[in-house]
Design a protein around this motif. Structure first.
Motif, PDB file in Angstrom:
ATOM      1  N   ALA A  76       0.831  -1.209   0.000  1.00  0.00           N
ATOM      2  CA  ALA A  76       0.000   0.000   0.000  1.00  0.00           C
ATOM      3  C   ALA A  76       0.863   1.257   0.000  1.00  0.00           C
ATOM      4  CB  ALA A  76      -0.929  -0.009   1.215  1.00  0.00           C
ATOM      5  N   LEU A  77       1.888   1.272   0.825  1.00  0.00           N
ATOM      6  CA  LEU A  77       2.726   2.471   0.951  1.00  0.00           C
ATOM      7  C   LEU A  77       3.622   2.672  -0.263  1.00  0.00           C
ATOM      8  CD1 LEU A  77       3.626   2.020   4.714  1.00  0.00           C
ATOM      9  CD2 LEU A  77       2.070   3.732   3.751  1.00  0.00           C
ATOM     10  N   ALA A  78       3.963   1.588  -0.952  1.00  0.00           N
ATOM     11  CA  ALA A  78       4.723   1.737  -2.194  1.00  0.00           C
ATOM     12  C   ALA A  78       3.897   2.461  -3.249  1.00  0.00           C
ATOM     13  CB  ALA A  78       5.172   0.370  -2.713  1.00  0.00           C
ATOM     14  N   ALA A  79       2.579   2.282  -3.181  1.00  0.00           N
ATOM     15  CA  ALA A  79       1.691   2.956  -4.128  1.00  0.00           C
ATOM     16  C   ALA A  79       1.497   4.423  -3.754  1.00  0.00           C
ATOM     17  CB  ALA A  79       0.351   2.240  -4.184  1.00  0.00           C
ATOM     18  N   HIS A  80       1.391   4.687  -2.448  1.00  0.00           N
ATOM     19  CA  HIS A  80       1.173   6.078  -1.995  1.00  0.00           C
ATOM     20  C   HIS A  80       1.512   6.152  -0.513  1.00  0.00           C
ATOM     21  CE1 HIS A  80      -0.236  10.120  -1.931  1.00  0.00           C
ATOM     22  NE2 HIS A  80      -1.339   9.874  -1.258  1.00  0.00           N
ATOM     23  N   ASP A  81       2.476   6.968  -0.181  1.00  0.00           N
ATOM     24  CA  ASP A  81       2.962   7.101   1.201  1.00  0.00           C
ATOM     25  C   ASP A  81       2.930   8.573   1.587  1.00  0.00           C
ATOM     26  OD1 ASP A  81       4.152   6.708   3.657  1.00  0.00           O
ATOM     27  OD2 ASP A  81       6.141   6.245   2.866  1.00  0.00           O
ATOM     28  N   PRO A  82       1.730   9.124   1.812  1.00  0.00           N
ATOM     29  CA  PRO A  82       1.604  10.578   1.974  1.00  0.00           C
ATOM     30  C   PRO A  82       2.320  11.142   3.191  1.00  0.00           C
ATOM     31  CG  PRO A  82      -0.445   9.487   2.587  1.00  0.00           C
ATOM     32  CD  PRO A  82       0.422   8.445   1.953  1.00  0.00           C
ATOM     33  N   HIS A  83       2.513  10.332   4.228  1.00  0.00           N
ATOM     34  CA  HIS A  83       3.169  10.820   5.445  1.00  0.00           C
ATOM     35  C   HIS A  83       4.593  10.301   5.601  1.00  0.00           C
ATOM     36  CE1 HIS A  83      -0.626  12.549   6.482  1.00  0.00           C
ATOM     37  NE2 HIS A  83      -1.228  11.372   6.597  1.00  0.00           N
ATOM     38  N   GLY A  84       5.116   9.679   4.575  1.00  0.00           N
ATOM     39  CA  GLY A  84       6.497   9.225   4.610  1.00  0.00           C
ATOM     40  C   GLY A  84       6.771   8.152   5.641  1.00  0.00           C
ATOM     41  N   TRP A  85       5.862   7.205   5.800  1.00  0.00           N
ATOM     42  CA  TRP A  85       6.070   6.127   6.774  1.00  0.00           C
ATOM     43  C   TRP A  85       7.307   5.291   6.440  1.00  0.00           C
ATOM     44  CZ3 TRP A  85       0.807   3.377   8.165  1.00  0.00           C
ATOM     45  CH2 TRP A  85      -0.040   4.304   8.802  1.00  0.00           C
ATOM     46  N   LEU A  86       7.612   5.164   5.169  1.00  0.00           N
ATOM     47  CA  LEU A  86       8.756   4.345   4.766  1.00  0.00           C
ATOM     48  C   LEU A  86      10.077   5.103   4.846  1.00  0.00           C
ATOM     49  CD1 LEU A  86       7.276   2.479   1.654  1.00  0.00           C
ATOM     50  CD2 LEU A  86       7.529   1.604   3.984  1.00  0.00           C
ATOM     51  N   ILE A  87       9.999   6.402   5.093  1.00  0.00           N
ATOM     52  CA  ILE A  87      11.206   7.241   5.137  1.00  0.00           C
ATOM     53  C   ILE A  87      11.217   7.982   6.467  1.00  0.00           C
ATOM     54  CG2 ILE A  87      12.579   8.983   3.934  1.00  0.00           C
ATOM     55  CD1 ILE A  87      10.811   8.453   1.468  1.00  0.00           C
ATOM     56  N   ASP A  89      12.408  10.141   9.787  1.00  0.00           N
ATOM     57  CA  ASP A  89      13.296  11.289   9.947  1.00  0.00           C
ATOM     58  C   ASP A  89      14.655  10.878  10.481  1.00  0.00           C
ATOM     59  OD1 ASP A  89      11.589  13.219   8.982  1.00  0.00           O
ATOM     60  OD2 ASP A  89      10.661  13.610  10.924  1.00  0.00           O
ATOM     61  N   ARG A  90      14.662   9.836  11.309  1.00  0.00           N
ATOM     62  CA  ARG A  90      15.927   9.334  11.841  1.00  0.00           C
ATOM     63  C   ARG A  90      16.002   7.831  11.600  1.00  0.00           C
ATOM     64  NH1 ARG A  90      15.977  13.993  14.909  1.00  0.00           N
ATOM     65  NH2 ARG A  90      14.375  13.679  16.483  1.00  0.00           N
ATOM     66  N   GLY A  91      17.153   7.377  11.110  1.00  0.00           N
ATOM     67  CA  GLY A  91      17.292   5.960  10.816  1.00  0.00           C
ATOM     68  C   GLY A  91      16.843   5.622   9.406  1.00  0.00           C
ATOM     69  N   GLU A  92      16.902   4.349   9.102  1.00  0.00           N
ATOM     70  CA  GLU A  92      16.584   3.847   7.765  1.00  0.00           C
ATOM     71  C   GLU A  92      15.457   2.813   7.837  1.00  0.00           C
ATOM     72  OE1 GLU A  92      17.979   5.081   5.133  1.00  0.00           O
ATOM     73  OE2 GLU A  92      19.503   6.283   6.167  1.00  0.00           O
ATOM     74  N   LEU A  93      14.925   2.487   6.676  1.00  0.00           N
ATOM     75  CA  LEU A  93      13.872   1.485   6.606  1.00  0.00           C
ATOM     76  C   LEU A  93      14.338   0.158   7.186  1.00  0.00           C
ATOM     77  CD1 LEU A  93      11.100   0.448   5.657  1.00  0.00           C
ATOM     78  CD2 LEU A  93      12.122   0.073   3.382  1.00  0.00           C
ATOM     79  N   ASP A  94      15.573  -0.237   6.900  1.00  0.00           N
ATOM     80  CA  ASP A  94      16.067  -1.514   7.414  1.00  0.00           C
ATOM     81  C   ASP A  94      16.067  -1.547   8.939  1.00  0.00           C
ATOM     82  OD1 ASP A  94      16.405  -2.538   4.906  1.00  0.00           O
ATOM     83  OD2 ASP A  94      18.574  -2.249   4.838  1.00  0.00           O
ATOM     84  N   ALA A  95      16.383  -0.426   9.572  1.00  0.00           N
ATOM     85  CA  ALA A  95      16.368  -0.371  11.038  1.00  0.00           C
ATOM     86  C   ALA A  95      14.943  -0.511  11.563  1.00  0.00           C
ATOM     87  CB  ALA A  95      16.994   0.928  11.527  1.00  0.00           C
ATOM     88  N   GLY A 153      11.999   9.327  15.190  1.00  0.00           N
ATOM     89  CA  GLY A 153      11.997  10.755  14.919  1.00  0.00           C
ATOM     90  C   GLY A 153      10.749  11.437  15.425  1.00  0.00           C
ATOM     91  N   PRO A 154      10.560  12.691  15.027  1.00  0.00           N
ATOM     92  CA  PRO A 154       9.450  13.484  15.564  1.00  0.00           C
ATOM     93  C   PRO A 154       8.079  13.166  14.981  1.00  0.00           C
ATOM     94  CG  PRO A 154      10.739  14.783  14.012  1.00  0.00           C
ATOM     95  CD  PRO A 154      11.479  13.492  14.195  1.00  0.00           C
ATOM     96  N   ARG A 155       8.029  12.298  13.982  1.00  0.00           N
ATOM     97  CA  ARG A 155       6.727  11.931  13.414  1.00  0.00           C
ATOM     98  C   ARG A 155       6.614  10.414  13.338  1.00  0.00           C
ATOM     99  NH1 ARG A 155       7.578  10.294   8.243  1.00  0.00           N
ATOM    100  NH2 ARG A 155       9.529  10.993   7.280  1.00  0.00           N
ATOM    101  N   ALA A 156       5.392   9.952  13.284  1.00  0.00           N
ATOM    102  CA  ALA A 156       5.148   8.515  13.199  1.00  0.00           C
ATOM    103  C   ALA A 156       5.633   7.970  11.863  1.00  0.00           C
ATOM    104  CB  ALA A 156       3.667   8.229  13.374  1.00  0.00           C
ATOM    105  N   ALA A 157       6.152   6.749  11.903  1.00  0.00           N
ATOM    106  CA  ALA A 157       6.611   6.085  10.691  1.00  0.00           C
ATOM    107  C   ALA A 157       6.157   4.626  10.738  1.00  0.00           C
ATOM    108  CB  ALA A 157       8.131   6.203  10.556  1.00  0.00           C
ATOM    109  N   LEU A 158       6.662   3.827   9.806  1.00  0.00           N
ATOM    110  CA  LEU A 158       6.209   2.445   9.683  1.00  0.00           C
ATOM    111  C   LEU A 158       6.346   1.680  10.993  1.00  0.00           C
ATOM    112  CD1 LEU A 158       5.279   0.166   7.672  1.00  0.00           C
ATOM    113  CD2 LEU A 158       7.710  -0.394   7.444  1.00  0.00           C
TER     114      LEU A 158
END
Length: 223
Positions: A76-87, A89-95, A153-158
């Motif tokens: 789903a997020l690969a199609a549209h990730d409006p809040h940048g859950w996959l990116i 602010d701190r760290g990487e997707l693998d982490a 980071g300061p916002r929610a992510a995956l």
């Protein structure tokens, strides 16, 4: 909106933490599907036909069946990730994926044995609770270092969205113990997530799906 017959089909169960996180990703990304609420003690034949293991969630796409919630989230997020859950602010997707794997593996194992002790008579409730608490302290320490109050980071992510449903399940085992535990940042993080419009929006109660029932489009147009 595409015709309902052309939509992917999501087999879900409202309270399942795996299904919750899949629905959140579908909702935030705006990837509409036909939702079929499943009664776990009476799984429909249509679900068994596409996924013999029949563990929710299952997303049926043209020519593909996704049987794992994290795969559904990433699709789903690969199609549209409006809040940048996959990116984050701190760290990487693998982490983030590594932390999620700890949740889905050792923590989930301890969680199940704390929540359903009768199913695991050979397990030590005290040892399993200690194991769960040790991992929750890891989350508390991460959150204490983040001024924004999220795991990366300061916002929610995956990671936040994939892990929170399981922390919610653990918190519900013994509310008094949860409130007394030494993790104020983790409690605040969970409260914010549970009060979010996104979480509240995906927790609507639906009737169990039956063949021939009117289709339920998820997320609804107002989500």
């Amino acid at each position: 909106m595409p015709a309902t017959s052309a939509l992917p089909v999501l087999y879900s169960f409202r309270r399942c933490p795996y299904a919750i996180r899949a629905r959140m990703a579908l909702a935030v990304s705006g990837q509409r599907c036909e939702l079929r609420e499943v009664v776990l003690r009476d799984k429909p034949a249509a679900l068994l036909a596409v996924s013999p293991q029949a563990t929710v969630p299952v997303l049926v796409l043209p020519g593909q069946v996704l049987e794992h919630s994290l795969d559904i989230m990433r699709w789903a997020l690969a199609a549209h990730d409006p809040h940048g859950w996959l990116i984050p602010d701190r760290g990487e997707l693998d982490a983030m994926l590594e932390l999620i794997a700890q949740c889905d593996g050792p923590f989930k194992r301890a969680l199940d044995r704390c929540k359903y002790p009768n199913r695991y008579p050979d397990a030590s409730p005290a040892d399993e609770r200690a194991a769960a608490h040790a991992w929750l302290r890891v989350l508390e320490q991460r959150l204490a270092l983040e001024p924004g109050g999220h795991l990366f980071g300061p916002r929610a992510a995956l990671a936040d969205m994939a892990i929170a449903p399981f922390v919610r399940q653990f918190a519900g085992i013994d509310d008094a113990q949860w409130q007394a535990a030494p993790w104020p940042h983790l409690r605040a993080w969970l409260v914010r997530w549970q009060q979010s419009p996104l979480f509240l929006g995906v927790m609507h109660k639906y009737e169990a799906w039956k063949p021939g029932a009117p289709p339920v489009v998820f997320p609804p147009p107002t989500a």
